[in-house]
Design a protein around this motif. Sequence first.
Motif, PDB file in Angstrom:
ATOM      1  N   PHE A 177       0.830  -1.204   0.000  1.00 14.83           N
ATOM      2  CA  PHE A 177       0.000   0.000   0.000  1.00 14.83           C
ATOM      3  C   PHE A 177       0.865   1.254   0.000  1.00 14.83           C
ATOM      4  O   PHE A 177       0.645   2.176  -0.792  1.00 14.83           O
ATOM      5  CB  PHE A 177      -0.921   0.018   1.224  1.00 14.83           C
ATOM      6  CG  PHE A 177      -1.421   1.382   1.575  1.00 14.83           C
ATOM      7  CD1 PHE A 177      -2.385   1.997   0.793  1.00 14.83           C
ATOM      8  CD2 PHE A 177      -0.911   2.074   2.667  1.00 14.83           C
ATOM      9  CE1 PHE A 177      -2.836   3.277   1.095  1.00 14.83           C
ATOM     10  CE2 PHE A 177      -1.362   3.340   2.978  1.00 14.83           C
ATOM     11  CZ  PHE A 177      -2.328   3.941   2.191  1.00 14.83           C
ATOM     12  N   TYR A 178       1.872   1.299   0.866  1.00 12.48           N
ATOM     13  CA  TYR A 178       2.724   2.484   0.932  1.00 12.48           C
ATOM     14  C   TYR A 178       3.547   2.651  -0.343  1.00 12.48           C
ATOM     15  O   TYR A 178       3.861   3.781  -0.739  1.00 12.48           O
ATOM     16  CB  TYR A 178       3.625   2.430   2.166  1.00 12.48           C
ATOM     17  CG  TYR A 178       2.899   2.825   3.430  1.00 12.48           C
ATOM     18  CD1 TYR A 178       2.288   4.070   3.538  1.00 12.48           C
ATOM     19  CD2 TYR A 178       2.803   1.956   4.518  1.00 12.48           C
ATOM     20  CE1 TYR A 178       1.604   4.443   4.675  1.00 12.48           C
ATOM     21  CE2 TYR A 178       2.121   2.322   5.674  1.00 12.48           C
ATOM     22  CZ  TYR A 178       1.520   3.567   5.745  1.00 12.48           C
ATOM     23  OH  TYR A 178       0.840   3.934   6.877  1.00 12.48           O
ATOM     24  N   ALA A 179       3.885   1.530  -1.003  1.00  9.90           N
ATOM     25  CA  ALA A 179       4.566   1.630  -2.296  1.00  9.90           C
ATOM     26  C   ALA A 179       3.648   2.312  -3.316  1.00  9.90           C
ATOM     27  O   ALA A 179       4.101   3.127  -4.129  1.00  9.90           O
ATOM     28  CB  ALA A 179       4.979   0.242  -2.779  1.00  9.90           C
ATOM     29  N   SER A 180       2.346   1.996  -3.251  1.00 11.64           N
ATOM     30  CA  SER A 180       1.378   2.639  -4.151  1.00 11.64           C
ATOM     31  C   SER A 180       1.251   4.126  -3.838  1.00 11.64           C
ATOM     32  O   SER A 180       1.151   4.955  -4.749  1.00 11.64           O
ATOM     33  CB  SER A 180       0.005   1.964  -4.017  1.00 11.64           C
ATOM     34  OG  SER A 180       0.070   0.608  -4.400  1.00 11.64           O
ATOM     35  N   VAL A 181       1.252   4.469  -2.557  1.00 15.97           N
ATOM     36  CA  VAL A 181       1.196   5.877  -2.151  1.00 15.97           C
ATOM     37  C   VAL A 181       2.406   6.628  -2.681  1.00 15.97           C
ATOM     38  O   VAL A 181       2.282   7.731  -3.240  1.00 15.97           O
ATOM     39  CB  VAL A 181       1.110   5.989  -0.614  1.00 15.97           C
ATOM     40  CG1 VAL A 181       1.358   7.438  -0.160  1.00 15.97           C
ATOM     41  CG2 VAL A 181      -0.253   5.523  -0.112  1.00 15.97           C
ATOM     42  N   ASP A 182       3.583   6.033  -2.528  1.00 12.83           N
ATOM     43  CA  ASP A 182       4.806   6.681  -3.014  1.00 12.83           C
ATOM     44  C   ASP A 182       4.759   6.876  -4.529  1.00 12.83           C
ATOM     45  O   ASP A 182       5.210   7.910  -5.050  1.00 12.83           O
ATOM     46  CB  ASP A 182       6.030   5.845  -2.632  1.00 12.83           C
ATOM     47  CG  ASP A 182       6.272   5.811  -1.121  1.00 12.83           C
ATOM     48  OD1 ASP A 182       5.732   6.690  -0.415  1.00 12.83           O
ATOM     49  OD2 ASP A 182       6.987   4.906  -0.662  1.00 12.83           O
ATOM     50  N   LYS A 183       4.218   5.891  -5.234  1.00 12.72           N
ATOM     51  CA  LYS A 183       4.128   5.983  -6.692  1.00 12.72           C
ATOM     52  C   LYS A 183       3.177   7.104  -7.104  1.00 12.72           C
ATOM     53  O   LYS A 183       3.498   7.913  -7.979  1.00 12.72           O
ATOM     54  CB  LYS A 183       3.656   4.656  -7.273  1.00 12.72           C
ATOM     55  CG  LYS A 183       3.550   4.625  -8.802  1.00 12.72           C
ATOM     56  CD  LYS A 183       3.175   3.240  -9.295  1.00 12.72           C
ATOM     57  CE  LYS A 183       3.134   3.177 -10.812  1.00 12.72           C
ATOM     58  NZ  LYS A 183       2.035   3.991 -11.372  1.00 12.72           N
ATOM     59  N   LEU A 184       2.004   7.173  -6.464  1.00 17.63           N
ATOM     60  CA  LEU A 184       1.046   8.225  -6.783  1.00 17.63           C
ATOM     61  C   LEU A 184       1.627   9.605  -6.477  1.00 17.63           C
ATOM     62  O   LEU A 184       1.432  10.560  -7.229  1.00 17.63           O
ATOM     63  CB  LEU A 184      -0.254   8.006  -6.010  1.00 17.63           C
ATOM     64  CG  LEU A 184      -1.135   6.868  -6.528  1.00 17.63           C
ATOM     65  CD1 LEU A 184      -2.204   6.515  -5.506  1.00 17.63           C
ATOM     66  CD2 LEU A 184      -1.779   7.239  -7.855  1.00 17.63           C
ATOM     67  N   LYS A 185       2.357   9.689  -5.375  1.00 15.63           N
ATOM     68  CA  LYS A 185       2.998  10.962  -5.026  1.00 15.63           C
ATOM     69  C   LYS A 185       4.009  11.362  -6.102  1.00 15.63           C
ATOM     70  O   LYS A 185       4.059  12.528  -6.526  1.00 15.63           O
ATOM     71  CB  LYS A 185       3.696  10.846  -3.674  1.00 15.63           C
ATOM     72  CG  LYS A 185       4.496  12.093  -3.312  1.00 15.63           C
ATOM     73  CD  LYS A 185       5.322  11.882  -2.069  1.00 15.63           C
ATOM     74  CE  LYS A 185       6.249  13.065  -1.839  1.00 15.63           C
ATOM     75  NZ  LYS A 185       7.100  12.899  -0.646  1.00 15.63           N
ATOM     76  N   SER A 186       4.804  10.402  -6.570  1.00 16.10           N
ATOM     77  CA  SER A 186       5.810  10.697  -7.598  1.00 16.10           C
ATOM     78  C   SER A 186       5.174  11.156  -8.904  1.00 16.10           C
ATOM     79  O   SER A 186       5.800  11.847  -9.703  1.00 16.10           O
ATOM     80  CB  SER A 186       6.688   9.466  -7.850  1.00 16.10           C
ATOM     81  OG  SER A 186       5.953   8.437  -8.494  1.00 16.10           O
ATOM     82  N   GLU A 187       3.903  10.767  -9.096  1.00 17.16           N
ATOM     83  CA  GLU A 187       3.171  11.173 -10.294  1.00 17.16           C
ATOM     84  C   GLU A 187       2.427  12.490 -10.096  1.00 17.16           C
ATOM     85  O   GLU A 187       1.680  12.922 -10.968  1.00 17.16           O
ATOM     86  CB  GLU A 187       2.195  10.061 -10.688  1.00 17.16           C
ATOM     87  CG  GLU A 187       2.892   8.769 -11.122  1.00 17.16           C
ATOM     88  CD  GLU A 187       1.939   7.600 -11.289  1.00 17.16           C
ATOM     89  OE1 GLU A 187       0.745   7.752 -10.918  1.00 17.16           O
ATOM     90  OE2 GLU A 187       2.371   6.549 -11.776  1.00 17.16           O
TER      91      GLU A 187
END
Length: 322
Positions: A177-187
Motif C-alpha cells: 500500500f505504501y509503495a502505491s502511495v509513493d508511486k502516486l505521489k511521484s506522479e
Amino acid sequence: MQASSPSRPIVSLSGVAKRYAKVSALERIDFELFPGEVMGLFGHNGAGKTTIMKLILGIIPASDGQVKVFGQDPLSKQAFEARKQVGYLPENVSFYDQLTGREVLRYFARLKSVPKQAIEQLLEQVGLTHAMDRQVKTYSKGMRQRLGLAQAFLGSPKLLLLDEPTVGLDPIATQEFYASVDKLKSEGASIILCSHVLPGVEQHIDRALIISGGRLLAKGSLSELRQQAQLPVAIKTQGLNGALKQDARFTPYLIAPDQLLVPEQEKLAIIRQLVELDQLGDIRVEPADLERVYQHYLGQRPSKAHKGDNEIEISHQGGQIQ
C-alpha cells in the motif's frame, strides 16, 4: 479541470470551524496541501479528522471559514467535475455484498469515467486477482480493505483522502500500500493520510497535522516538529562495556548501560566526546520518532493551539494510538 500549479495549493482550509448544535467539532483549522505532497493527519478518536475529510469532500458545509479544493468551494456546482480527480477511502469500507470485486470496481469506474481496462490492473495491484469474480460477501476484512484501496486509486486521482487505510492489512499488504502511495505521489498526486498506526508512516509523509478536540496542536514536517518540541535524541553505543556510567560527562544522560538520552542542542558535543573513546565500536543516533512527537503535542492543552495563546504552528517548507 487542469491540475494546479506547484505554487497553488490543492486543498486549503482557512479559519474553518464546524459545529453541530452546541457541539464544536472543529475550531479555527488552517492548512494547505500542495501538489505531490503527502500530509499525515493525526489525532485520537473524535479529534475531528474525519470531519476535515468530509469538509474537503463537500459532504458537509463548514460553519465558519473557507474550504477550497482545486481552487473551488467543494460544495459548489462548479466542483462537480473536479470530484473525478478525488479518491476517497473511508475508515469503514462498505460495498454491495452481492456484487463481485470486479463488478464493484466497474460501478465506481463508470461514476468516475475510468476505462474498464484499468480495473483488472488495479485488482492485481491490491492482490485480489484470484477473488475478483467472487461476491464481496465472501471477502475477509482485509480483502474488503484492499478492494476499498482499489476503488480509491481508480483514475489516478490528483487528490487522495485515506482514512485508516491499513486497517485489516497484513504487513506485506501494508508495505505494498505504501509503495502505491509513493508511486502516486511521484506522479504528482496530493494525499491526506489519516492513521492510528504510526510506526511505518513517517517515512511516507512530508508533513503532519496534529489535532485534538477539534483544534490544531501542531503542523509541519517531522524535523520541524522535533525542533519545535526540543525532544531529546537517543544515542546508542556498542563496545564501551559499561564505560559510560564511569564517565561524569555521560552519567546525566544515561538511561541504559549503552544508551544516552540527550537534548537536541547538546547532541553534537556528546557525539564528539563519544568518538574519542578508544573502546567505541559503533554509535547510532535516533531522533524522536513520529509516535513520540505525537505524544508530546497531544500532551499539551488544546486551548494553546490558537494564535495569541502561544500557538504551535510550523510554516510550510517545501504502535497503535487510540
